[in-house]
Design a protein around this motif. Structure first.
Motif, mmCIF file in Angstrom:
data_model
loop_
_atom_site.group_PDB
_atom_site.id
_atom_site.type_symbol
_atom_site.label_atom_id
_atom_site.label_comp_id
_atom_site.label_asym_id
_atom_site.label_seq_id
_atom_site.Cartn_x
_atom_site.Cartn_y
_atom_site.Cartn_z
ATOM 1 N N VAL A 1 49.670 45.727 42.248
ATOM 2 C CA VAL A 1 49.655 45.859 43.701
ATOM 3 C C VAL A 1 50.911 45.208 44.258
ATOM 4 N N ASP A 2 51.715 45.977 44.972
ATOM 5 C CA ASP A 2 52.937 45.458 45.598
ATOM 6 C C ASP A 2 52.829 45.681 47.095
ATOM 7 N N MET A 3 52.522 44.609 47.819
ATOM 8 C CA MET A 3 52.472 44.663 49.276
ATOM 9 C C MET A 3 53.591 43.794 49.857
ATOM 10 N N GLY A 4 54.697 43.745 49.145
ATOM 11 C CA GLY A 4 55.763 42.803 49.464
ATOM 12 C C GLY A 4 55.703 41.620 48.521
ATOM 13 N N GLU A 5 54.498 41.199 48.145
ATOM 14 C CA GLU A 5 54.268 40.284 47.042
ATOM 15 C C GLU A 5 53.554 41.111 45.972
ATOM 16 N N ILE A 6 53.608 40.686 44.729
ATOM 17 C CA ILE A 6 53.106 41.495 43.619
ATOM 18 C C ILE A 6 52.006 40.748 42.881
ATOM 19 N N ARG A 7 50.928 41.474 42.581
ATOM 20 C CA ARG A 7 49.873 40.899 41.743
ATOM 21 C C ARG A 7 49.479 41.918 40.687
ATOM 22 N N GLY A 8 49.407 41.468 39.437
ATOM 23 C CA GLY A 8 49.052 42.338 38.335
ATOM 24 C C GLY A 8 47.662 42.017 37.814
ATOM 25 N N LEU A 9 46.877 43.065 37.602
ATOM 26 C CA LEU A 9 45.520 42.933 37.087
ATOM 27 C C LEU A 9 45.475 43.581 35.709
ATOM 28 N N ALA A 10 44.975 42.884 34.697
ATOM 29 C CA ALA A 10 44.842 43.425 33.346
ATOM 30 C C ALA A 10 43.617 42.773 32.712
ATOM 31 N N LEU A 11 42.442 43.370 32.926
ATOM 32 C CA LEU A 11 41.191 42.749 32.524
ATOM 33 C C LEU A 11 40.849 42.989 31.060
ATOM 34 N N ASN A 12 41.329 44.100 30.509
ATOM 35 C CA ASN A 12 41.046 44.422 29.114
ATOM 36 C C ASN A 12 42.044 43.685 28.216
ATOM 37 N N VAL B 1 53.420 37.259 41.734
ATOM 38 C CA VAL B 1 54.775 36.738 41.842
ATOM 39 C C VAL B 1 55.327 37.091 43.215
ATOM 40 N N SER B 2 56.095 36.172 43.773
ATOM 41 C CA SER B 2 56.713 36.359 45.084
ATOM 42 C C SER B 2 58.124 35.804 45.059
ATOM 43 N N THR B 3 59.025 36.467 45.778
ATOM 44 C CA THR B 3 60.408 36.016 45.884
ATOM 45 C C THR B 3 60.764 35.804 47.348
ATOM 46 N N SER B 4 61.422 34.679 47.652
ATOM 47 C CA SER B 4 61.922 34.393 48.994
ATOM 48 C C SER B 4 63.430 34.212 48.944
ATOM 49 N N SER B 5 64.113 34.786 49.927
ATOM 50 C CA SER B 5 65.568 34.648 50.017
ATOM 51 C C SER B 5 65.967 34.673 51.477
ATOM 52 N N GLY B 6 66.840 33.758 51.863
ATOM 53 C CA GLY B 6 67.332 33.762 53.228
ATOM 54 C C GLY B 6 68.064 35.045 53.568
#
Length: 335
Positions: free
Chosen positions: A210-221, A251-256
């Motif tokens: 899921v990438d909504m500007g920040e990313i989360r990965g799901l891997a249950l198996n 994971v999230s990245t911030s940059s000025g």
């Protein structure tokens, strides 16, 4: 990083499946996902969400179920936008900033404000959702063509900044200092990412990115492959400086450089709540955490912390962190 200004981000996307059918490595921060395998199980949607181009791809043998799930995800994103947006008239956050209080506030707003105050405590004030007066001041300064805000105006704005002045009582929120205003940029997109990921998981999907500007990965198996994610620096082309594997993490990245307020880039959206300065310590910071809310908030805060404080925070919260220092062209893992 950053809710919810229209057209701020070019692309958001979701790829999910009941098995590893949809697990082709997906290098995010690109303009498309690789979803060609097993096309007979694929249901897709293209449109706008959070003011950005969006794609949702779900591999599931029941296309009707997949379409319903896509609609549920879209509905959830749009519901949360009406809670957290600074730019949608009538959102809960706009009403709170206008009136200074909100009774019977949405549960999601109360939950996120409690989390925000917690991140403020653990970062010794480096994370603070009350920096909106600084945004207003710097935006006016940049519009006037000035190199820096008037010192007296900066001192006044800083008197309105303090996350501890957010009073929470049940479902009520009160901003206890005159002129206070909140921005949930830097945490709300992570929260929305978590809600959508959990919606997919609860619906029985086992593998998702899921990438909504920040990313989360799901891997249950246990047999699922890890997701591969590119960490970009500050360049506008978003070329990855490092590829990392994530499994049940975010994971999230911030940059000025992501939102410069002036042409020179001397003023950015990453405000230090303690000093009022509008320049982060590093060119970019990426943080991996167990959830996207945490990754989002702490990539923002770590942009303002020294390396020793980042290491201590990472050890406490099981984080990974990478920084791009001034004058360097590669990311350095510091936790």
């Amino acid at each position: 990083m950053n809710t919810i200004k229209r057209n701020r981000r070019r692309f958001i996307g979701i790829l999910a499946s009941t098995t590893t059918w949809g697990a082709t490595p997906w290098l995010m921060r690109q303009a498309a996902a690789t979803v060609t395998p097993h096309a007979e199980t694929l249901t897709s949607w293209h449109g706008i969400a959070l003011g950005a181009d969006a794609e949702l791809h779900i591999h599931h043998p029941d296309r009707s179920f997949a379409r319903q799930l896509i609609q549920r995800a879209i509905t959830e994103v749009r519901r949360l936008e009406q809670v957290f947006s600074l730019y949608e008239s009538g959102s809960a956050l706009v009403r709170l900033n206008t009136e200074g209080y909100l009774d019977d506030a949405p549960t999601d707003l109360i939950r996120l404000l409690h989390a925000a105050r917690g991140f403020g405590d653990m970062t010794k004030g480096a994370f603070d959702p009350t920096v909106q007066p600084l945004w207003t001041l710097y935006a006016k300064t940049a519009s006037a063509g000035l190199a820096a805000p008037d010192p007296a105006a900066l001192r006044q704005a800083l008197r309105q900044v303090d996350y501890r002045a957010i009073a929470l009582d049940g479902r009520s929120v009160h901003l206890t200092r005159p002129g206070m205003a909140l921005t949930l940029n830097g945490i709300a997109q992570g929260y929305i990412t978590d809600r959508v990921t959990e919606l997919l998981r609860d619906a029985g999907l086992e593998h998702a990115l899921v990438d909504m500007g920040e990313i989360r990965g799901l891997a249950l198996n246990p047999d699922d492959r890890d997701w591969r994610v590119g960490l970009a620096g500050e360049g506008s082309d978003r070329t990855p400086l490092r590829i990392i594997d994530i499994r049940n993490r975010a994971v999230s990245t911030s940059s000025g450089a992501g939102t410069p307020l002036d042409e020179a880039g001397s003023m950015t959206h990453l405000f230090d709540p303690r000093t009022g300065k509008a320049q982060p310590r590093y060119r970019s910071v990426s943080v991996s955490a167990s959830d996207a809310t945490t990754a989002d908030a702490l990539s923002t805060a770590c942009s303002l912390l020294d390396e020793a404080d980042i290491r201590r925070l990472a050890a406490r919260l099981n984080l990974q962190a990478w920084i791009l220092r001034a004058g360097e062209s590669s990311l350095t893992a510091i936790a």
